[in-house]
Design a protein around this motif. Structure first.
Motif, mmCIF file in Angstrom:
data_model
loop_
_atom_site.group_PDB
_atom_site.id
_atom_site.type_symbol
_atom_site.label_atom_id
_atom_site.label_comp_id
_atom_site.label_asym_id
_atom_site.label_seq_id
_atom_site.Cartn_x
_atom_site.Cartn_y
_atom_site.Cartn_z
ATOM 1 N N HIS A 60 0.845 -1.199 0.000
ATOM 2 C CA HIS A 60 0.000 0.000 0.000
ATOM 3 C C HIS A 60 0.882 1.251 0.000
ATOM 4 O O HIS A 60 1.910 1.294 0.678
ATOM 5 N N ALA A 113 0.681 3.888 1.492
ATOM 6 C CA ALA A 113 0.866 4.506 2.809
ATOM 7 C C ALA A 113 1.969 3.810 3.612
ATOM 8 O O ALA A 113 2.304 4.240 4.707
ATOM 9 N N GLU A 127 -3.990 0.757 12.974
ATOM 10 C CA GLU A 127 -4.440 2.009 13.573
ATOM 11 C C GLU A 127 -5.012 2.972 12.534
ATOM 12 O O GLU A 127 -5.986 3.668 12.795
ATOM 13 N N ALA A 128 -4.388 3.025 11.345
ATOM 14 C CA ALA A 128 -4.891 3.934 10.315
ATOM 15 C C ALA A 128 -5.943 3.235 9.463
ATOM 16 O O ALA A 128 -6.535 3.845 8.578
ATOM 17 N N ARG A 129 -6.124 1.949 9.720
ATOM 18 C CA ARG A 129 -7.133 1.146 9.044
ATOM 19 C C ARG A 129 -6.933 1.104 7.525
ATOM 20 O O ARG A 129 -7.768 1.584 6.743
ATOM 21 N N ILE A 130 -5.829 0.535 7.128
ATOM 22 C CA ILE A 130 -5.597 0.279 5.710
ATOM 23 C C ILE A 130 -6.419 -0.957 5.358
ATOM 24 O O ILE A 130 -6.272 -1.997 5.988
ATOM 25 N N PRO A 131 -7.319 -0.841 4.376
ATOM 26 C CA PRO A 131 -8.254 -1.948 4.159
ATOM 27 C C PRO A 131 -7.610 -3.154 3.471
ATOM 28 O O PRO A 131 -6.668 -3.005 2.686
ATOM 29 N N VAL A 178 -8.466 -5.155 0.941
ATOM 30 C CA VAL A 178 -9.411 -5.275 -0.181
ATOM 31 C C VAL A 178 -8.646 -5.201 -1.504
ATOM 32 O O VAL A 178 -7.497 -4.785 -1.543
ATOM 33 N N PRO A 238 -10.044 -0.388 -6.054
ATOM 34 C CA PRO A 238 -11.062 -0.143 -7.075
ATOM 35 C C PRO A 238 -10.423 -0.095 -8.463
ATOM 36 O O PRO A 238 -9.227 0.161 -8.596
ATOM 37 N N GLU A 272 -7.886 2.457 -9.663
ATOM 38 C CA GLU A 272 -6.586 2.509 -8.984
ATOM 39 C C GLU A 272 -5.741 1.273 -9.230
ATOM 40 O O GLU A 272 -4.568 1.218 -8.849
ATOM 41 N N ARG A 319 -1.689 0.600 -8.390
ATOM 42 C CA ARG A 319 -1.420 -0.245 -7.231
ATOM 43 C C ARG A 319 -0.642 -1.494 -7.633
ATOM 44 O O ARG A 319 0.194 -1.993 -6.875
ATOM 45 N N MET A 358 -14.575 5.068 11.826
ATOM 46 C CA MET A 358 -13.181 5.519 11.886
ATOM 47 C C MET A 358 -13.107 7.004 11.532
ATOM 48 O O MET A 358 -13.692 7.427 10.540
ATOM 49 N N TYR A 417 -10.751 10.568 10.877
ATOM 50 C CA TYR A 417 -9.426 11.035 10.453
ATOM 51 C C TYR A 417 -9.394 12.549 10.501
ATOM 52 O O TYR A 417 -10.414 13.217 10.285
ATOM 53 N N ASN A 436 -12.325 3.649 5.902
ATOM 54 C CA ASN A 436 -10.928 3.207 6.007
ATOM 55 C C ASN A 436 -9.983 4.265 5.425
ATOM 56 O O ASN A 436 -10.421 5.291 4.911
ATOM 57 N N LEU A 437 -8.683 3.964 5.495
ATOM 58 C CA LEU A 437 -7.679 4.932 5.056
ATOM 59 C C LEU A 437 -7.814 5.266 3.565
ATOM 60 O O LEU A 437 -7.613 6.406 3.164
ATOM 61 N N ASP A 438 -8.154 4.267 2.755
ATOM 62 C CA ASP A 438 -8.282 4.533 1.314
ATOM 63 C C ASP A 438 -9.316 5.627 1.046
ATOM 64 O O ASP A 438 -9.097 6.504 0.210
ATOM 65 N N LEU A 469 -7.897 8.944 2.149
ATOM 66 C CA LEU A 469 -6.880 9.431 1.210
ATOM 67 C C LEU A 469 -7.541 10.019 -0.030
ATOM 68 O O LEU A 469 -7.055 10.983 -0.621
ATOM 69 N N PRO A 529 -5.162 9.252 11.503
ATOM 70 C CA PRO A 529 -6.309 8.631 12.170
ATOM 71 C C PRO A 529 -6.458 9.209 13.582
ATOM 72 O O PRO A 529 -5.461 9.494 14.249
#
Lengths: 422, 115
Positions: free
Chosen positions: A120, A122, A168-172, A174, A177, A180, A184, B1, B3, B88-90, B93, B111
């Protein structure tokens, strides 16, 4: 007994990425998923030597890992937010007694999601590289640290920091889409190529340790190619041709490794003993290059693979199709323009159309000041043009800039071999 | 969540902007804020006065040290923030990229820690 233990460890490593991805799909917390899989691996190492390796080892580990994950989720009420815990618990309870044959599409989907998660944007590049080896390669933190010549605590801290950020930042977890996907996937390819280059650039002293990285990168690229959809409509979006191109490029480079070095000295391509190249691997690399190019979705990895394939196909250095290579560097510049690509393009033109053509192109390159490869390339072309005095000056200039000891030795050798005068 | 979307910009660029460009930027922020509202993600947000107006406070060994200026001199300065709630972060962003200042400054996404 020792051989059996090794066989078990190999089985576990082969299944590791699949199992971890499946557990991750249930818990959505990489640290927790890893801990649960480690519990299951420990159980396997205790049980299998006594009871034999089960018929479907992956399914065995997965079932134990899910149960262990469920235990951990139930025990860890405070660390993760309540809602996530409940979801994880529900998902794990539902899958813990699921039949052990899983749909290949589901398995592929989970592993792809893992690749996208650990690559990711991030997450820093350095961490991506470590994470992809850890999660899908099944390498231990110690093995990664050894390969990158870094202290274990440094790598461990980097992995932990990345995993904490994911949660903590909740990177999904998945698939990205549609719009992207290409970017990616490029990030995934870049991470795999970085793993390879880390191993490829290793000097002789460290080679044995680091060649593993090349093998691992090849394994990851092969896995990625298997996971990607093969229907022609979806190919472009999924960068299938580029993934194949990367696999082809690395296969070709890796096939030539035995010729690259002799007694610690770096051997330039034109002086390499082509009989020690791995002919089967070269054939495979050429086949993959053709397959990728036949999809008509060109990209930088494929072009680099095509260049490597042309070198591989030349029976001797003198037979190299330099005009074709020069044209390919021009095409590469369209996708990935950089001073280094321009430098290679100029060198190829010098080989194809005479040193003066190459030298004129080198003179037009900017933004490479202080980089030893520019005077080194100029020195090489001047030597070929028999302008030895100027070549000598350029070698001295390159030597003043080069940092890698092995490349310095090569330049010094070239400098010493120059004839006295013109 | 939840941010925090922190907007960092070079204040000198803001000051040098002509009135017409400034109006356009304000308009862009207005419609960005509307978009956040429409999507139901907006929790709050504010623009800030420039760092010329900042005062930093530190208490050491019981003594309060008050200094003129921001916490650190940087090339880009915190100029405002949004607080958003999304999955979520996506998604966060994506909202950050839509923020008008992403084209000239840097948007930092953090977050929010919930106890």
């Amino acid at each position: 007994m020792y051989g059996e233990r090794l066989a078990i460890e190999r089985v576990i490593r082969e299944e590791y990425g699949q199992v971890l991805s499946a557990v991750m799909a249930g818990v959505r917390d990489l640290q927790l998923a890893e801990d649960a899989v480690m519990d299951a691996v420990t159980a396997a190492l205790e049980t299998w030597p006594r009871q034999g390796v089960p018929e479907r080892p992956g399914a065995w580990i997965l079932q134990v890992a899910r149960r262990k994950a469920l235990d951990r989720v139930r025990r860890q009420q405070t660390r993760v937010r309540k809602k996530d815990l409940l979801e994880a618990e529900a998902s794990l309870s539902a899958s813990v007694d699921a039949p052990d044959a899983r749909e290949p599409e589901v398995v592929a989907d989970e592993q792809l999601r893992m690749m996208f998660l650990v690559c990711h944007p991030a997450i820093s590049r350095e961490s991506q590289v470590c994470l992809v080896l850890r999660t899908l390669g099944g390498l231990s933190t110690a093995a990664i640290a050894r390969a990158f010549l870094k202290p274990v605590p440094t790598v461990a801290a980097r992995l932990t920091r990345a995993k904490v950020k994911m949660t903590e930042a909740r990177i999904p977890f998945v698939l990205p889409p549609r719009d992207e996907l290409p970017a990616r996937l490029d990030a995934v390819l870049a991470a795999i190529y970085l793993v390879f280059n880390e191993g490829y650039a290793a000097s002789s002293g460290e080679r044995l340790l680091r060649e593993d990285l090349c093998v691992e990168a090849l394994r990851l690229a092969r896995l990625l190619v298997q996971l990607l959809p093969d229907d022609p409509e979806a190919r472009g979006r999924w960068r299938v041709a580029e993934a194949l191109g990367l696999l082809a490029l690395m296969t070709l480079h890796h096939a030539r490794r035995a010729g690259r070095e002799h007694e610690g000295r770096l051997i330039p391509l034109e002086d390499q003993d082509r009989s020690v190249w791995d002919a089967d691997a070269l054939d495979e690399g050429i086949r993959l290059t053709r397959l990728a190019l036949s999809m008509r979705e060109p990209g930088p990895y494929q072009i680099q693979a095509a260049i490597a394939a042309l070198h591989a196909e030349a029976p001797t250095a003198a037979h190299t199709d330099w005009s074709q290579i020069a044209a390919l560097y021009g095409a590469l510049r369209q996708f990935a323009d950089s001073p280094v690509v321009r430098l290679n393009e100029a060198a190829a033109h010098g080989m194809a159309y005479g040193p003066d053509v190459g030298l004129a192109m080198l003179d037009r390159i900017t933004n490479l000041e202080g980089y030893y490869l520019l005077p080194a390339a100029r020195a090489d072309l001047l030597r070929r043009a028999r302008r030895y005095d100027e070549a000598r000056e350029a070698y001295v200039e390159a030597l003043a800039l080069v940092e890698n000891e092995r490349e310095a030795a090569y330049l010094r050798e070239r400098l010493d071999a120059l004839p006295a005068n013109t | 969540m939840e941010y925090l979307i922190l907007i960092y910009e070079d204040e000198r660029i803001n000051e040098a902007r002509d009135p017409k460009a400034n109006d356009e930027l304000m308009q862009a922020y207005y419609s960005y804020t509307e978009q956040l509202k429409q999507a139901g993600v907006l929790m709050g947000g504010n623009a800030l006065h420039t760092i010329d107006t900042a005062t930093s406070v530190r208490v050491r060994e019981g003594r309060t040290l008050t200094t003129d200026g921001p916490f650190a001199e940087t090339k880009e300065q915190l100029g405002g923030y949004y607080q958003i709630r999304c999955e979520n972060l996506d998604e966060a962003l994506k909202w950050a990229a839509l923020c008008p200042s992403s084209a000239t400054g840097t948007i930092e996404v953090r977050p929010i820690l919930n106890y």
